[in-house]
Write a protein that holds these residues in place. Sequence first.
Motif, PDB file in Angstrom:
ATOM      1  N   ARG A  35       0.834  -1.215   0.000  1.00  0.00           N
ATOM      2  CA  ARG A  35       0.000   0.000   0.000  1.00  0.00           C
ATOM      3  C   ARG A  35       0.861   1.255   0.000  1.00  0.00           C
ATOM      4  O   ARG A  35       0.559   2.211  -0.718  1.00  0.00           O
ATOM      5  N   LEU A  36       1.933   1.243   0.788  1.00  0.00           N
ATOM      6  CA  LEU A  36       2.836   2.400   0.810  1.00  0.00           C
ATOM      7  C   LEU A  36       3.474   2.627  -0.556  1.00  0.00           C
ATOM      8  O   LEU A  36       3.589   3.765  -1.020  1.00  0.00           O
ATOM      9  N   ARG A  37       3.897   1.536  -1.199  1.00  0.00           N
ATOM     10  CA  ARG A  37       4.513   1.669  -2.526  1.00  0.00           C
ATOM     11  C   ARG A  37       3.519   2.217  -3.537  1.00  0.00           C
ATOM     12  O   ARG A  37       3.832   3.084  -4.351  1.00  0.00           O
ATOM     13  N   ARG A  38       2.278   1.725  -3.483  1.00  0.00           N
ATOM     14  CA  ARG A  38       1.256   2.204  -4.427  1.00  0.00           C
ATOM     15  C   ARG A  38       0.925   3.671  -4.190  1.00  0.00           C
ATOM     16  O   ARG A  38       0.778   4.438  -5.143  1.00  0.00           O
ATOM     17  N   ARG A  39       0.790   4.065  -2.907  1.00  0.00           N
ATOM     18  CA  ARG A  39       0.543   5.482  -2.616  1.00  0.00           C
ATOM     19  C   ARG A  39       1.675   6.350  -3.133  1.00  0.00           C
ATOM     20  O   ARG A  39       1.439   7.410  -3.712  1.00  0.00           O
ATOM     21  N   TRP A  40       2.904   5.893  -2.904  1.00  0.00           N
ATOM     22  CA  TRP A  40       4.057   6.660  -3.351  1.00  0.00           C
ATOM     23  C   TRP A  40       4.077   6.774  -4.875  1.00  0.00           C
ATOM     24  O   TRP A  40       4.335   7.845  -5.418  1.00  0.00           O
ATOM     25  N   SER A  41       3.768   5.685  -5.561  1.00  0.00           N
ATOM     26  CA  SER A  41       3.803   5.729  -7.024  1.00  0.00           C
ATOM     27  C   SER A  41       2.690   6.617  -7.583  1.00  0.00           C
ATOM     28  O   SER A  41       2.880   7.308  -8.581  1.00  0.00           O
ATOM     29  N   VAL A  42       1.511   6.637  -6.937  1.00  0.00           N
ATOM     30  CA  VAL A  42       0.428   7.520  -7.383  1.00  0.00           C
ATOM     31  C   VAL A  42       0.814   8.978  -7.160  1.00  0.00           C
ATOM     32  O   VAL A  42       0.638   9.828  -8.044  1.00  0.00           O
ATOM     33  N   LYS A  43       1.375   9.285  -5.982  1.00  0.00           N
ATOM     34  CA  LYS A  43       1.820  10.658  -5.708  1.00  0.00           C
ATOM     35  C   LYS A  43       2.900  11.087  -6.689  1.00  0.00           C
ATOM     36  O   LYS A  43       2.901  12.215  -7.166  1.00  0.00           O
ATOM     37  N   TRP A  44       3.810  10.183  -6.982  1.00  0.00           N
ATOM     38  CA  TRP A  44       4.888  10.495  -7.921  1.00  0.00           C
ATOM     39  C   TRP A  44       4.327  10.775  -9.320  1.00  0.00           C
ATOM     40  O   TRP A  44       4.747  11.716  -9.990  1.00  0.00           O
ATOM     41  N   ALA A  45       3.361   9.976  -9.751  1.00  0.00           N
ATOM     42  CA  ALA A  45       2.760  10.179 -11.073  1.00  0.00           C
ATOM     43  C   ALA A  45       2.012  11.512 -11.134  1.00  0.00           C
ATOM     44  O   ALA A  45       2.103  12.242 -12.124  1.00  0.00           O
ATOM     45  N   LYS A  46       1.267  11.847 -10.062  1.00  0.00           N
ATOM     46  CA  LYS A  46       0.561  13.131 -10.040  1.00  0.00           C
ATOM     47  C   LYS A  46       1.546  14.291 -10.059  1.00  0.00           C
ATOM     48  O   LYS A  46       1.321  15.296 -10.728  1.00  0.00           O
ATOM     49  N   ARG A  47       2.646  14.133  -9.328  1.00  0.00           N
ATOM     50  CA  ARG A  47       3.664  15.186  -9.300  1.00  0.00           C
ATOM     51  C   ARG A  47       4.270  15.397 -10.688  1.00  0.00           C
ATOM     52  O   ARG A  47       4.480  16.520 -11.120  1.00  0.00           O
ATOM     53  N   ARG A  48       4.529  14.290 -11.380  1.00  0.00           N
ATOM     54  CA  ARG A  48       5.082  14.397 -12.729  1.00  0.00           C
ATOM     55  C   ARG A  48       4.077  15.034 -13.687  1.00  0.00           C
ATOM     56  O   ARG A  48       4.451  15.804 -14.558  1.00  0.00           O
ATOM     57  N   GLN A  49       2.773  14.709 -13.524  1.00  0.00           N
ATOM     58  CA  GLN A  49       1.754  15.311 -14.379  1.00  0.00           C
ATOM     59  C   GLN A  49       1.690  16.813 -14.154  1.00  0.00           C
ATOM     60  O   GLN A  49       1.597  17.578 -15.099  1.00  0.00           O
ATOM     61  N   LYS A  50       1.724  17.223 -12.879  1.00  0.00           N
ATOM     62  CA  LYS A  50       1.687  18.656 -12.580  1.00  0.00           C
ATOM     63  C   LYS A  50       2.911  19.360 -13.130  1.00  0.00           C
ATOM     64  O   LYS A  50       2.829  20.475 -13.616  1.00  0.00           O
ATOM     65  N   ARG A  51       4.064  18.698 -13.036  1.00  0.00           N
ATOM     66  CA  ARG A  51       5.295  19.298 -13.525  1.00  0.00           C
ATOM     67  C   ARG A  51       5.275  19.430 -15.046  1.00  0.00           C
ATOM     68  O   ARG A  51       5.704  20.435 -15.607  1.00  0.00           O
ATOM     69  N   ASP A  52       4.755  18.423 -15.722  1.00  0.00           N
ATOM     70  CA  ASP A  52       4.751  18.425 -17.186  1.00  0.00           C
ATOM     71  C   ASP A  52       3.618  19.252 -17.765  1.00  0.00           C
ATOM     72  O   ASP A  52       3.745  19.787 -18.859  1.00  0.00           O
ATOM     73  N   ALA A  53       2.494  19.373 -17.074  1.00  0.00           N
ATOM     74  CA  ALA A  53       1.330  20.077 -17.599  1.00  0.00           C
ATOM     75  C   ALA A  53       1.582  21.573 -17.827  1.00  0.00           C
ATOM     76  O   ALA A  53       1.229  22.085 -18.889  1.00  0.00           O
ATOM     77  N   PRO A  54       2.187  22.323 -16.891  1.00  0.00           N
ATOM     78  CA  PRO A  54       2.408  23.756 -17.147  1.00  0.00           C
ATOM     79  C   PRO A  54       3.317  24.003 -18.346  1.00  0.00           C
ATOM     80  O   PRO A  54       3.118  24.961 -19.073  1.00  0.00           O
ATOM     81  N   ALA A  55       4.258  23.144 -18.575  1.00  0.00           N
ATOM     82  CA  ALA A  55       5.143  23.314 -19.728  1.00  0.00           C
ATOM     83  C   ALA A  55       4.349  23.188 -21.021  1.00  0.00           C
ATOM     84  O   ALA A  55       4.545  23.952 -21.962  1.00  0.00           O
ATOM     85  N   LYS A  56       3.421  22.237 -21.061  1.00  0.00           N
ATOM     86  CA  LYS A  56       2.601  22.061 -22.259  1.00  0.00           C
ATOM     87  C   LYS A  56       1.641  23.232 -22.425  1.00  0.00           C
ATOM     88  O   LYS A  56       1.449  23.739 -23.510  1.00  0.00           O
ATOM     89  N   ARG A  57       1.028  23.656 -21.304  1.00  0.00           N
ATOM     90  CA  ARG A  57       0.090  24.778 -21.376  1.00  0.00           C
ATOM     91  C   ARG A  57       0.810  26.061 -21.736  1.00  0.00           C
ATOM     92  O   ARG A  57       0.289  26.877 -22.463  1.00  0.00           O
ATOM     93  N   GLY A  58       2.025  26.210 -21.230  1.00  0.00           N
ATOM     94  CA  GLY A  58       2.784  27.424 -21.502  1.00  0.00           C
ATOM     95  C   GLY A  58       3.104  27.577 -22.975  1.00  0.00           C
ATOM     96  O   GLY A  58       3.009  28.659 -23.530  1.00  0.00           O
TER      97      GLY A  58
END
Length: 117
Positions: free
Chosen positions: A76-99
């Motif tokens: 469960r800890l690994r899955r939570r961490w991987s979901v948080k990591w994926a969301k963080r990467r999406q947030k990081r990549d999304a502004p660059a695309k929108r920009g």
Amino acid sequence: MGRSTEETSHFGIDHKTGKLAIGRWRIAMPQSRAARIGIGAGLILGGCLGFLPILGFWMIPLGGLVLSHDLPFARRLRRRWSVKWAKRRQKRDAPAKRGTEAEAGNSDVHLQNRLLR
């Protein structure tokens, strides 16, 4: 340690082959549950002594990855961490695309305003 021919990468133990998958790397793991738990716990304990030569702090997440195959709370800890990591990467990549889209749109508006003058 050998490289797999697969192009996909993931982290965890591959249930078909019983190998630990770290990106494109595959490492054979023992079939015994007790041996896997022992290896995972040993990696975490060794990682806590990461300030000593040879041992390293990199052993802690690797031990957690090994333990996540057999222990539900570690999974469960690994899955939570991987979901948080994926969301963080999406947030990081999304502004660059929108920009880039916004800049393209703004440059068209500026060009139209210049042509209308």
